[in-house]
Design a protein around this motif. Sequence first.
Motif, PDB file in Angstrom:
ATOM      1  N   ARG A  60      37.407 -38.970  40.014  1.00  0.00           N
ATOM      2  CA  ARG A  60      38.808 -38.932  39.605  1.00  0.00           C
ATOM      3  C   ARG A  60      38.967 -39.416  38.158  1.00  0.00           C
ATOM      4  NH1 ARG A  60      42.956 -41.316  37.357  1.00  0.00           N
ATOM      5  NH2 ARG A  60      44.529 -39.730  37.574  1.00  0.00           N
ATOM      6  N   HIS A  63      37.603 -36.813  35.842  1.00  0.00           N
ATOM      7  CA  HIS A  63      38.523 -35.670  35.787  1.00  0.00           C
ATOM      8  C   HIS A  63      39.698 -35.958  34.861  1.00  0.00           C
ATOM      9  CE1 HIS A  63      40.853 -32.451  38.329  1.00  0.00           C
ATOM     10  NE2 HIS A  63      40.579 -32.041  37.118  1.00  0.00           N
ATOM     11  N   SER A  97      32.621 -30.468  40.932  1.00  0.00           N
ATOM     12  CA  SER A  97      33.565 -29.730  41.759  1.00  0.00           C
ATOM     13  C   SER A  97      34.877 -30.510  41.907  1.00  0.00           C
ATOM     14  CB  SER A  97      32.904 -29.460  43.108  1.00  0.00           C
ATOM     15  OG  SER A  97      33.833 -29.074  44.064  1.00  0.00           O
ATOM     16  N   SER A  98      34.783 -31.818  42.101  1.00  0.00           N
ATOM     17  CA  SER A  98      36.000 -32.642  42.153  1.00  0.00           C
ATOM     18  C   SER A  98      36.781 -32.523  40.850  1.00  0.00           C
ATOM     19  CB  SER A  98      35.647 -34.114  42.369  1.00  0.00           C
ATOM     20  OG  SER A  98      35.051 -34.288  43.627  1.00  0.00           O
ATOM     21  N   ASP A 100      37.038 -29.937  39.128  1.00  0.00           N
ATOM     22  CA  ASP A 100      37.464 -28.557  38.931  1.00  0.00           C
ATOM     23  C   ASP A 100      36.621 -27.877  37.847  1.00  0.00           C
ATOM     24  OD1 ASP A 100      39.024 -26.544  39.745  1.00  0.00           O
ATOM     25  OD2 ASP A 100      40.860 -27.194  38.764  1.00  0.00           O
ATOM     26  N   PHE A 590      29.083 -23.198  47.603  1.00  0.00           N
ATOM     27  CA  PHE A 590      27.892 -24.039  47.618  1.00  0.00           C
ATOM     28  C   PHE A 590      26.957 -23.495  48.697  1.00  0.00           C
ATOM     29  CE2 PHE A 590      25.688 -28.109  48.639  1.00  0.00           C
ATOM     30  CZ  PHE A 590      25.123 -28.296  47.383  1.00  0.00           C
ATOM     31  N   PRO A 592      24.141 -24.624  50.822  1.00  0.00           N
ATOM     32  CA  PRO A 592      23.358 -25.794  51.234  1.00  0.00           C
ATOM     33  C   PRO A 592      21.976 -25.358  51.731  1.00  0.00           C
ATOM     34  CG  PRO A 592      25.499 -25.699  52.360  1.00  0.00           C
ATOM     35  CD  PRO A 592      25.238 -24.353  51.768  1.00  0.00           C
TER      36      PRO A 592
ATOM     37  N   ARG B 497      40.062 -43.551  51.208  1.00  0.00           N
ATOM     38  CA  ARG B 497      39.256 -42.433  51.714  1.00  0.00           C
ATOM     39  C   ARG B 497      39.202 -42.555  53.229  1.00  0.00           C
ATOM     40  NH1 ARG B 497      35.149 -38.783  50.522  1.00  0.00           N
ATOM     41  NH2 ARG B 497      33.666 -38.495  52.232  1.00  0.00           N
ATOM     42  N   ARG B 586      44.251 -26.039  47.474  1.00  0.00           N
ATOM     43  CA  ARG B 586      44.270 -24.776  46.720  1.00  0.00           C
ATOM     44  C   ARG B 586      43.557 -23.690  47.501  1.00  0.00           C
ATOM     45  NH1 ARG B 586      42.511 -26.644  40.874  1.00  0.00           N
ATOM     46  NH2 ARG B 586      41.137 -24.851  41.065  1.00  0.00           N
ATOM     47  N   ASP B 587      42.385 -24.007  48.051  1.00  0.00           N
ATOM     48  CA  ASP B 587      41.702 -23.071  48.931  1.00  0.00           C
ATOM     49  C   ASP B 587      41.389 -23.781  50.224  1.00  0.00           C
ATOM     50  OD1 ASP B 587      41.007 -20.528  47.297  1.00  0.00           O
ATOM     51  OD2 ASP B 587      40.750 -22.236  45.971  1.00  0.00           O
ATOM     52  N   ASN B 600      40.291 -37.896  50.363  1.00  0.00           N
ATOM     53  CA  ASN B 600      40.535 -38.917  49.350  1.00  0.00           C
ATOM     54  C   ASN B 600      41.966 -38.759  48.882  1.00  0.00           C
ATOM     55  OD1 ASN B 600      37.666 -39.574  49.225  1.00  0.00           O
ATOM     56  ND2 ASN B 600      37.488 -37.562  48.258  1.00  0.00           N
ATOM     57  N   TRP B 602      45.053 -40.697  46.391  1.00  0.00           N
ATOM     58  CA  TRP B 602      45.440 -41.740  45.447  1.00  0.00           C
ATOM     59  C   TRP B 602      46.962 -41.755  45.309  1.00  0.00           C
ATOM     60  CZ3 TRP B 602      41.293 -38.544  44.710  1.00  0.00           C
ATOM     61  CH2 TRP B 602      40.056 -39.099  44.329  1.00  0.00           C
ATOM     62  N   GLU B 613      47.296 -37.917  44.021  1.00  0.00           N
ATOM     63  CA  GLU B 613      46.210 -36.961  43.832  1.00  0.00           C
ATOM     64  C   GLU B 613      45.442 -36.909  45.145  1.00  0.00           C
ATOM     65  OE1 GLU B 613      43.908 -37.735  40.273  1.00  0.00           O
ATOM     66  OE2 GLU B 613      45.680 -38.426  39.175  1.00  0.00           O
ATOM     67  N   LEU B 624      26.375 -32.746  50.971  1.00  0.00           N
ATOM     68  CA  LEU B 624      27.588 -32.012  50.647  1.00  0.00           C
ATOM     69  C   LEU B 624      27.524 -30.605  51.225  1.00  0.00           C
ATOM     70  CD1 LEU B 624      30.184 -31.956  48.808  1.00  0.00           C
ATOM     71  CD2 LEU B 624      28.725 -30.875  47.101  1.00  0.00           C
ATOM     72  N   VAL B 625      28.584 -30.175  51.910  1.00  0.00           N
ATOM     73  CA  VAL B 625      28.683 -28.791  52.359  1.00  0.00           C
ATOM     74  C   VAL B 625      29.644 -28.034  51.446  1.00  0.00           C
ATOM     75  CG1 VAL B 625      29.391 -27.263  54.239  1.00  0.00           C
ATOM     76  CG2 VAL B 625      28.099 -29.345  54.736  1.00  0.00           C
ATOM     77  N   SER B 627      33.465 -28.818  48.761  1.00  0.00           N
ATOM     78  CA  SER B 627      34.463 -29.792  48.337  1.00  0.00           C
ATOM     79  C   SER B 627      35.531 -29.107  47.517  1.00  0.00           C
ATOM     80  CB  SER B 627      33.814 -30.917  47.528  1.00  0.00           C
ATOM     81  OG  SER B 627      33.276 -30.408  46.336  1.00  0.00           O
ATOM     82  N   THR B 628      36.692 -29.728  47.492  1.00  0.00           N
ATOM     83  CA  THR B 628      37.789 -29.198  46.685  1.00  0.00           C
ATOM     84  C   THR B 628      37.874 -30.001  45.397  1.00  0.00           C
ATOM     85  OG1 THR B 628      39.517 -30.746  47.356  1.00  0.00           O
ATOM     86  CG2 THR B 628      39.075 -28.885  48.835  1.00  0.00           C
ATOM     87  N   PRO B 629      38.508 -29.462  44.369  1.00  0.00           N
ATOM     88  CA  PRO B 629      38.821 -30.284  43.198  1.00  0.00           C
ATOM     89  C   PRO B 629      39.808 -31.387  43.585  1.00  0.00           C
ATOM     90  CG  PRO B 629      39.327 -27.952  42.797  1.00  0.00           C
ATOM     91  CD  PRO B 629      39.017 -28.094  44.249  1.00  0.00           C
ATOM     92  N   VAL B 630      39.895 -32.413  42.757  1.00  0.00           N
ATOM     93  CA  VAL B 630      40.976 -33.381  42.907  1.00  0.00           C
ATOM     94  C   VAL B 630      42.260 -32.662  42.490  1.00  0.00           C
ATOM     95  CG1 VAL B 630      41.937 -35.554  42.098  1.00  0.00           C
ATOM     96  CG2 VAL B 630      39.475 -35.358  42.483  1.00  0.00           C
ATOM     97  N   PRO B 633      45.659 -33.891  39.081  1.00  0.00           N
ATOM     98  CA  PRO B 633      45.147 -34.976  38.241  1.00  0.00           C
ATOM     99  C   PRO B 633      46.194 -35.401  37.210  1.00  0.00           C
ATOM    100  CG  PRO B 633      44.150 -32.885  37.611  1.00  0.00           C
ATOM    101  CD  PRO B 633      44.889 -32.642  38.901  1.00  0.00           C
ATOM    102  N   ASN B 634      46.315 -36.692  37.035  1.00  0.00           N
ATOM    103  CA  ASN B 634      47.287 -37.263  36.087  1.00  0.00           C
ATOM    104  C   ASN B 634      48.726 -36.836  36.379  1.00  0.00           C
ATOM    105  OD1 ASN B 634      44.986 -38.256  34.947  1.00  0.00           O
ATOM    106  ND2 ASN B 634      45.055 -36.977  33.108  1.00  0.00           N
ATOM    107  N   ARG B 636      49.852 -33.856  36.832  1.00  0.00           N
ATOM    108  CA  ARG B 636      50.235 -32.744  35.957  1.00  0.00           C
ATOM    109  C   ARG B 636      51.186 -31.762  36.621  1.00  0.00           C
ATOM    110  NH1 ARG B 636      44.481 -29.403  35.846  1.00  0.00           N
ATOM    111  NH2 ARG B 636      44.353 -29.105  38.098  1.00  0.00           N
TER     112      ARG B 636
END
Lengths: 642, 642
Positions: A60, A63, A97-98, A100, A590, A592, B497, B586-587, B600, B602, B613, B624-625, B627-630, B633-634, B636
């Motif tokens: 975070r 990012h 990935s986190s 973006d 991804f 794996p 988390r 998002r996805d 996670n 925040w 976030e 890891l299988v 993951s999404t972006p955070v 962020p900030n 935005r």
Amino acid sequence: MSSSEWSNSVVGVLSPSAFSPSALSLGSSPTVQSEVEWAMHMGIPAVVFPAVPASPNFARLLHSTALLVSGSSTSIWLDVNFEPKEACYGGVQSILSSCDNASTIGLNLRFPEQETSSVTIATVLVHLNRFFGLPVKGVTLPTSIFLTNKKGYPTLSKKMQVVIEWIMKRGGDKIRWVIEGEKKHFPADENSQNNTSGYLNYLQYLFHLRSRSDVTEVLDCEEAKAESSYLDYLQAPLQPLADNLEFGTYETFERDPVKYRNYESAVLLAIRDGVNLQKWGGNTGNNVVNLMVVGAGRGPLVRASLNAVKRYNSTCLSPNLQPLTPRMLAVEKNPSAVIFLHSLVALEPGWKEVVRVISSDMREAVVAEEEKADIVVSELLGSFGDNELSPECLDGAEKSGLMKPDAVSIPTNYISYIAPLSSTKLHQEAKAQSYSATDGTHGPMGQPFGYLRAMETPYVVRSHAATQTHIEKECFTYVHPNPDLNDPAKSNSRFVRVEFESDEKYGMGNGCGYGLYNQQDAKLAEASEKVEGEVGSGITIHGLTGSFDSLLYKSQTENFEEHISIAPQTFSVGMFSWFPLFFPLRDPVFLPPGCTAGVNIWRLGDGKKIWYEWSVDIMKEGSLVSSTPVHNPNGRSYQVGL
Amino acid sequence: MSSSEWSNSVVGVLSPSAFSPSALSLGSSPTVQSEVEWAMHMGIPAVVFPAVPASPNFARLLHSTALLVSGSSTSIWLDVNFEPKEACYGGVQSILSSCDNASTIGLNLRFPEQETSSVTIATVLVHLNRFFGLPVKGVTLPTSIFLTNKKGYPTLSKKMQVVIEWIMKRGGDKIRWVIEGEKKHFPADENSQNNTSGYLNYLQYLFHLRSRSDVTEVLDCEEAKAESSYLDYLQAPLQPLADNLEFGTYETFERDPVKYRNYESAVLLAIRDGVNLQKWGGNTGNNVVNLMVVGAGRGPLVRASLNAVKRYNSTCLSPNLQPLTPRMLAVEKNPSAVIFLHSLVALEPGWKEVVRVISSDMREAVVAEEEKADIVVSELLGSFGDNELSPECLDGAEKSGLMKPDAVSIPTNYISYIAPLSSTKLHQEAKAQSYSATDGTHGPMGQPFGYLRAMETPYVVRSHAATQTHIEKECFTYVHPNPDLNDPAKSNSRFVRVEFESDEKYGMGNGCGYGLYNQQDAKLAEASEKVEGEVGSGITIHGLTGSFDSLLYKSQTENFEEHISIAPQTFSVGMFSWFPLFFPLRDPVFLPPGCTAGVNIWRLGDGKKIWYEWSVDIMKEGSLVSSTPVHNPNGRSYQVGL
């Protein structure tokens, strides 16, 4: 220091306290923010985030900092402790990935203080290869990893030399080198101990490694230098059928040192076959060969074909054979190119007698019975083989009756190839197309392209910051003359599903998806150890790379065939006319360990246009792990006009 | 038939030949296209795609057809053979994902010809529950699954009754019922064998099941009917701090039958505690209680608090105790609400003597020493507890010195809860926000919201076509008075988390994420069998659902506490003031069996605004299988102004 020194020679290091557990408890650090703001103020090109264990809060913080520097000349480098025995790729991938995959984040591969003797070169290179799909920007070498040569200067072990040269080959001058630590390799009589210049010895040694010929062959040869401005630069594929090419575009492609040579050889083979099969040039009395170039452009294939006849007449004749007389029809639909062809006919020695120019789309051209072609030569291929509509054009020419029933087509066939590509860089570049203006073919001219369209468009690109993760697999095949031309149940539409198993080699040998498959690398990979317990091992797929291999001609009477190819397995070294086609995935997937990536790809048409659709799914033992949508359904984002 | 019959009572069935292997070889079928175009022309509401095994070409055909009907009144239903012993969910999920979860695709659950006796009710319901996160639109019952009652009419087995009633409860009137097959259940004397009306017997039986009270309790009660227009309808969360609420908004919320009753009980508890602890009302001579409502609005909490004092004086007094005299300060920053409060003071019996209105933001209000509150009452909570900035407001009131050192705050604390939500519908609705106009807070007013912002904004929504896949987990806790108020190392920022293991129950009991946890369903799920070998089992997560539980007051002297809650585990039945908060992804991410979804989240602030976030990762045994972006962020895309 002057402003230019700050902005060229300094890499910022953040206060360690900025990454204390308490600072990281919320993923936001005022220290980081103020220090990075100062670095932006000074124009420092990179600020390094330390290699701390991947955590949501660290990701975070990275990012939000990456967004902070966006638009400035400062980027953020994430330190990666490059020790292949340790957890590494998965954690970095999870962080990126986190974030973006923000384009302001680069990786700095940091080698350990001491060489890890328990890991073989093979293992190091396999892991490096995988990292080259991620945004590697810097490599940091501690001075302690260097040895001392007889004169007291720094040198590296043989193993490290191989590793460093490999990085130089793959990364070229896009990689920044950082020497860190106490200066301790210099001749005893040198007084530079306390000067910054003491580091020059290390850099000079790296320059030395770089100057070796086997390092420079890939990116620094003369031809490759011309490509450097194209590296990772996305271009819309040409649409020579719908659009007319420009004079300069023709000129550029005519310079290819391999392509026309191979075409000439292919025509020569076809001519010799005709003689051997007594179609012409024997004692049958027929010594006329009807040649035809469809899509003649500025005439390079006319020249290559006539050269082939000349070569036959001057070098292949035996006493009992007749010399051949060529007749050449040059069919071209671009009226501006036709003007040039007419001037060539008037000016080139010998052309006036044998060449006739037909100004027409090959699908509508009309020729007299006696003009029909024995050998039809064309260069209608795109990066993905059929993507510039060669199948439809040549079928059209065949239907128009331009060819004799037993005519030969050069090329004889072409096969497109597809492979997964790991490339944060190309994915970022595709996303960035969202903001470029459309040309008016979809939506109003000058409006932003938009995210969906940007991610559903294939791009021609000289991939570089990329790793092709598997050997490419066969996709669509087209054969000419078309044996299915009159079969209503057959069409030029195609579907193929190809599967790529995850393995431990991660595509070693395929390089960045452009250039000849590296047998040496591949062999090395066989010798690499499985790295146990690497958390999150696997590889990220950001898109697909498309290429082709075309059989120009396969002799029926001699044991020889002539190809042109940009598929790594069969790459025509030295040929520069085509860069691969990059099919982006809207979101990276991804792969794996222990899983299979299924790639589905369609080539479809509706009589007015042709388009591709593509999707990827990840399966584990028959169970779905993840999947992408089918991209570009009904050609909504990208299509090629017929 | 008339046009209205075509558009109301007909479901289109495609020619089986449209799905022959050859038609499917390219994922495009002229038959499907022409038949669907005809259905659109006729206004037929749904055209059914048969349940064929999932394949890329079938998915591609469905996708392009879904795009074809987009904008028309026709949708596409995908038949699902609902047999829990068979592969099912994974295949459907894979198809929907390939189709980019197009909003024109619905599912039609088709029950088998004969009841599957080997599967328990529990197993059927667990699988149904999972499907209710996908776009179930229709349920098809073959007539052969019905039994015949004594009079000859159709009926269902006890087991099927439970199943059908469960579907009616979860799906309400959003589900279309289709009866299919030979009409064969009617009294011998009925002459309707050959009429369409013979099907009416089946429908009447379904109406009968629907009219049972235990079916209707969830969606058809009086209060719930008022909610029907809000089902799955996304709303921007209120920002009562930055904006001033409207008169009508206050009025609506004041009607809540539970909330103010619980507040009144909480104040009463606090008053009794004060007496028991000899703070007031005993023989100490102090019988004045300073009450204060911060954010008084139109005064409902003023009324509830004064009622509590009245109730104390009239029912709780014992001979040796003094009756209490309340003093009430009503603090309100909305000038229009202040006008109404003044009129209440003038008109409500007894208010003039005890209530004083302060027109001020509570963070800046000033009161005399003797006016400081014993009990501060507020209703500043949002759907996610702290999202309307209750922590900052109450901290502000505390810092302004509105409270005595030993003051009591009602609420005493609030805890936000989070859980993964499976809901194609809500994901589609969030995506659709891309095209709605912004209000000018981000980018120019009236411009499209854009995809990124649409998917990085939490929405208030009465979720319905959704499945909460796990029991919600604790997120952020705030306590008042704030024990950390003056600790510079503490703030109202938070990170948490929480991890959700994939299991075989898929959240049975949590329903759609709104309403009380269903113990009966949960107990049933314990009895369900593990379904072996289901290809692609697992569940898709489209977003997160946020809720809260607030402890209004916990007695220090009596064994009692008063809550309000919209978290399913502790839901305050009958309370309608809050719908959950939906955080889209998002996805969507797929949670395969044996994996863990890490969420996670925040809550961050910069002194001017507060924002959330969030990100999700899927891990398998530490690897890891995906993951999404955070997201956001900030801040935005979404923020709450201080």
